[in-house]
Design a protein around this motif. Structure first.
Motif, PDB file in Angstrom:
ATOM      1  N   HIS A 227       2.243  -9.369  -7.701  1.00 25.69           N
ATOM      2  CA  HIS A 227       2.929  -9.428  -6.621  1.00 25.69           C
ATOM      3  C   HIS A 227       3.477  -8.072  -5.916  1.00 25.69           C
ATOM      4  N   SER A 228       4.015  -7.116  -6.868  1.00 22.76           N
ATOM      5  CA  SER A 228       4.405  -5.925  -6.106  1.00 22.76           C
ATOM      6  C   SER A 228       3.244  -5.207  -5.839  1.00 22.76           C
ATOM      7  N   ARG A 229       2.024  -5.234  -6.629  1.00 26.74           N
ATOM      8  CA  ARG A 229       0.892  -4.522  -6.022  1.00 26.74           C
ATOM      9  C   ARG A 229       0.156  -5.047  -4.663  1.00 26.74           C
ATOM     10  N   LEU A 230       0.398  -6.170  -4.717  1.00 21.30           N
ATOM     11  CA  LEU A 230       0.023  -6.811  -3.200  1.00 21.30           C
ATOM     12  C   LEU A 230       0.979  -6.650  -2.149  1.00 21.30           C
ATOM     13  N   TYR A 231       2.177  -6.434  -2.372  1.00 20.39           N
ATOM     14  CA  TYR A 231       3.388  -6.239  -1.418  1.00 20.39           C
ATOM     15  C   TYR A 231       3.194  -4.872  -1.115  1.00 20.39           C
ATOM     16  N   ALA A 232       2.970  -3.828  -2.226  1.00 12.57           N
ATOM     17  CA  ALA A 232       2.902  -2.345  -1.640  1.00 12.57           C
ATOM     18  C   ALA A 232       1.415  -2.329  -0.937  1.00 12.57           C
ATOM     19  N   MET A 233       0.512  -3.048  -1.196  1.00 14.76           N
ATOM     20  CA  MET A 233      -0.788  -2.743  -0.486  1.00 14.76           C
ATOM     21  C   MET A 233      -0.795  -3.019   1.097  1.00 14.76           C
ATOM     22  N   GLN A 234       0.144  -4.167   1.379  1.00 16.11           N
ATOM     23  CA  GLN A 234       0.329  -4.538   2.831  1.00 16.11           C
ATOM     24  C   GLN A 234       1.064  -2.951   3.518  1.00 16.11           C
ATOM     25  N   ASN A 235       2.040  -2.424   2.815  1.00 15.61           N
ATOM     26  CA  ASN A 235       2.563  -1.315   3.463  1.00 15.61           C
ATOM     27  C   ASN A 235       1.677  -0.047   3.465  1.00 15.61           C
ATOM     28  N   PHE A 239       0.210   2.185   6.781  1.00 16.57           N
ATOM     29  CA  PHE A 239       0.491   3.638   6.842  1.00 16.57           C
ATOM     30  C   PHE A 239      -0.659   4.363   7.053  1.00 16.57           C
ATOM     31  N   PHE A 240      -1.867   4.075   6.306  1.00 17.51           N
ATOM     32  CA  PHE A 240      -3.007   4.642   6.070  1.00 17.51           C
ATOM     33  C   PHE A 240      -4.147   3.920   6.928  1.00 17.51           C
ATOM     34  N   GLY A 241      -4.067   2.776   7.252  1.00 15.79           N
ATOM     35  CA  GLY A 241      -5.047   1.917   7.808  1.00 15.79           C
ATOM     36  C   GLY A 241      -6.249   1.168   6.867  1.00 15.79           C
ATOM     37  N   PHE A 242      -6.037   1.469   5.631  1.00 16.47           N
ATOM     38  CA  PHE A 242      -6.688   1.058   4.440  1.00 16.47           C
ATOM     39  C   PHE A 242      -6.255   1.065   3.188  1.00 16.47           C
ATOM     40  N   VAL A 243      -6.636   0.354   2.317  1.00 18.05           N
ATOM     41  CA  VAL A 243      -6.300   0.283   0.756  1.00 18.05           C
ATOM     42  C   VAL A 243      -7.355   0.953  -0.043  1.00 18.05           C
ATOM     43  N   PRO A 244      -6.827   1.465  -1.135  1.00 20.24           N
ATOM     44  CA  PRO A 244      -7.768   2.082  -2.092  1.00 20.24           C
ATOM     45  C   PRO A 244      -8.625   0.874  -2.621  1.00 20.24           C
ATOM     46  N   GLY A 245      -9.941   1.356  -2.827  1.00 19.22           N
ATOM     47  CA  GLY A 245     -10.903   0.299  -3.415  1.00 19.22           C
ATOM     48  C   GLY A 245     -11.652  -0.521  -2.262  1.00 19.22           C
ATOM     49  N   SER A 246     -11.065  -0.372  -1.139  1.00 21.31           N
ATOM     50  CA  SER A 246     -11.825  -1.157   0.035  1.00 21.31           C
ATOM     51  C   SER A 246     -13.221  -0.769   0.341  1.00 21.31           C
ATOM     52  N   GLU A 247     -14.326  -1.493   0.678  1.00 17.76           N
ATOM     53  CA  GLU A 247     -15.653  -1.238   1.003  1.00 17.76           C
ATOM     54  C   GLU A 247     -15.717  -1.130   2.714  1.00 17.76           C
ATOM     55  N   ASN A 248     -16.683  -0.489   2.855  1.00 16.91           N
ATOM     56  CA  ASN A 248     -17.020  -0.471   4.284  1.00 16.91           C
ATOM     57  C   ASN A 248     -15.890  -0.210   5.147  1.00 16.91           C
ATOM     58  N   VAL A 249     -15.073   0.930   4.963  1.00 16.79           N
ATOM     59  CA  VAL A 249     -14.074   1.408   5.704  1.00 16.79           C
ATOM     60  C   VAL A 249     -14.491   1.728   7.021  1.00 16.79           C
ATOM     61  N   TYR A 279      12.757  -1.385  -0.893  1.00 15.12           N
ATOM     62  CA  TYR A 279      12.578  -0.725  -2.083  1.00 15.12           C
ATOM     63  C   TYR A 279      12.153   0.688  -2.130  1.00 15.12           C
ATOM     64  N   SER A 280      11.589   1.110  -0.834  1.00 12.76           N
ATOM     65  CA  SER A 280      11.349   2.597  -0.869  1.00 12.76           C
ATOM     66  C   SER A 280      11.218   3.063   0.618  1.00 12.76           C
ATOM     67  N   LEU A 281      11.090   4.399   0.813  1.00 10.82           N
ATOM     68  CA  LEU A 281      11.095   4.770   2.339  1.00 10.82           C
ATOM     69  C   LEU A 281      10.113   4.288   2.989  1.00 10.82           C
ATOM     70  N   LEU A 282       8.705   4.010   2.387  1.00 12.05           N
ATOM     71  CA  LEU A 282       7.489   3.407   2.919  1.00 12.05           C
ATOM     72  C   LEU A 282       7.879   2.276   3.171  1.00 12.05           C
ATOM     73  N   HIS A 283       8.644   1.371   2.384  1.00  7.65           N
ATOM     74  CA  HIS A 283       8.790  -0.042   2.720  1.00  7.65           C
ATOM     75  C   HIS A 283       9.873  -0.162   3.996  1.00  7.65           C
ATOM     76  N   ASP A 284      10.779   0.661   3.904  1.00  8.19           N
ATOM     77  CA  ASP A 284      11.427   0.908   5.113  1.00  8.19           C
ATOM     78  C   ASP A 284      10.765   1.037   6.433  1.00  8.19           C
ATOM     79  N   TRP A 285       9.954   2.027   6.353  1.00  6.47           N
ATOM     80  CA  TRP A 285       9.194   2.333   7.588  1.00  6.47           C
ATOM     81  C   TRP A 285       8.407   1.168   7.884  1.00  6.47           C
TER      82      TRP A 285
END
Length: 302
Positions: A227-235, A239-249, A279-285
């Motif tokens: 759950h925390s990984r999926l939630y962090a993944m959205q933030n 911020f970066f426009g993609f998440v690690p492990g994505s294919e065909n960025v 939970y974090s500054l990234l979460h707040d942003w």
């Protein structure tokens, strides 16, 4: 359960090994009047106290008890103070029992070894029973007795008395160590018997409940991680426009200087409203800002 028994056994073995290394490398009786007792008791009691505090700190139940807030269950029990006190006593006894494994092991091993006890009480032995130093003052006798743990400091004429005193003190220390072990074993056995007698569950029902609690905790931990990984993944995606492990960025987002500054620095748990936290500054942003700005297209995968 088996996990608790194995964990306690590992803690006891590590404590025994640590005590042997600690004694070999650090213990050296000062053999001086007034200092032997303080030195010996310090080596007996201070490590045991530290191990007790560490045992409390490493137990998750301690922090559940300390950080627990008023729950629906506690509100229901507010009218029954006796039940609440019983629950608190049971939890505290359980935590204390786990925390006492290491310090009791330390005390038992050090008493059976005998070196600390001999150092601590050597100057208080009634040495006149052995016919040693009969015509000296009490202060001189204490000074002589204080040197008994250090054989090289004892006069040759007192070597036999010194050996007899050391044997007596080692006997006393080892008897105290085995008595401590016996008292602890009997107390633990009687505690389990009383807990089983007053348990509302049958033997098989208790085994099922124990298995359920174990499985529930494992599944909860796995769900928390996912759950925390999926939630962090959205933030992170925002911020970066993609998440690690994505294919065909196809494109990535270029954060601005102001956005980098917004997520940098010390992060503290920040309360948003009565029910939610940042939970974090990234979460707040991510909650406050829109993911606008500059995007860079990626023509091909790296």
């Amino acid at each position: 359960g088996k996990e608790v028994v194995i964990a306690n056994a590992i803690i006891a073995i590590l404590t025994i090994g640590g005590q042997q290394l600690f004694s070999f490398f650090t213990f050296s009786c000062p053999c001086h009047v007034g200092q032997n007792l303080i030195y010996g008791l310090a080596f007996l009691g201070v490590p045991a106290l530290i191990l007790l505090v560490v045992g409390y700190a490493l137990n998750n139940q301690t922090w559940r008890l300390v950080m627990g807030k008023s729950s629906h269950f506690e509100r229901e029990m507010s009218s029954n103070w006796l039940l609440k006190c019983k629950l608190l006593c049971f939890v505290l006894c359980s935590i204390t029992g786990r925390a006492l494994v290491a310090p009791v092991t330390w005390l038992a091993v050090t008493l059976i070894n005998g070196s600390y006890y001999i150092c601590a009480v050597s100057e208080y032995v009634p040495v006149h029973y052995y016919g040693a130093a009969p015509n000296v003052t009490a202060a001189e006798r204490s000074r002589i007795l204080a040197t008994f743990p250090c054989g090289q400091l004892v006069p040759p004429e007192l070597a036999r008395a010194r050996d007899e005193v050391i044997l007596l003190l080692r006997y006393q220390s080892q008897v105290a160590g085995w008595l401590l072990i016996a008292v602890v074993v009997i107390t633990v056995f009687l505690s389990y018997c009383l807990a089983s007698c007053f348990s509302p569950l049958s033997f098989l029902h208790f085994r099922y409940w124990n298995s359920y609690v174990h499985n529930e905790q494992e599944l909860f931990d796995e769900a928390t991680e996912q759950h925390s990984r999926l939630y962090a993944m959205q933030n992170v995606r925002k911020f970066f426009g993609f998440v690690p492990g994505s294919e065909n960025v196809k494109e990535i987002r270029i954060p601005s200087l102001r956005e980098w500054q917004a997520i940098s620095g010390l992060a503290f748990l920040k309360r948003v409203d009565k029910e939610h936290y940042d939970y974090s500054l990234l979460h707040d942003w991510a909650l406050k800002e829109r993911a606008s700005g500059k995007y860079l297209r990626i023509d091909e995968d790296p």
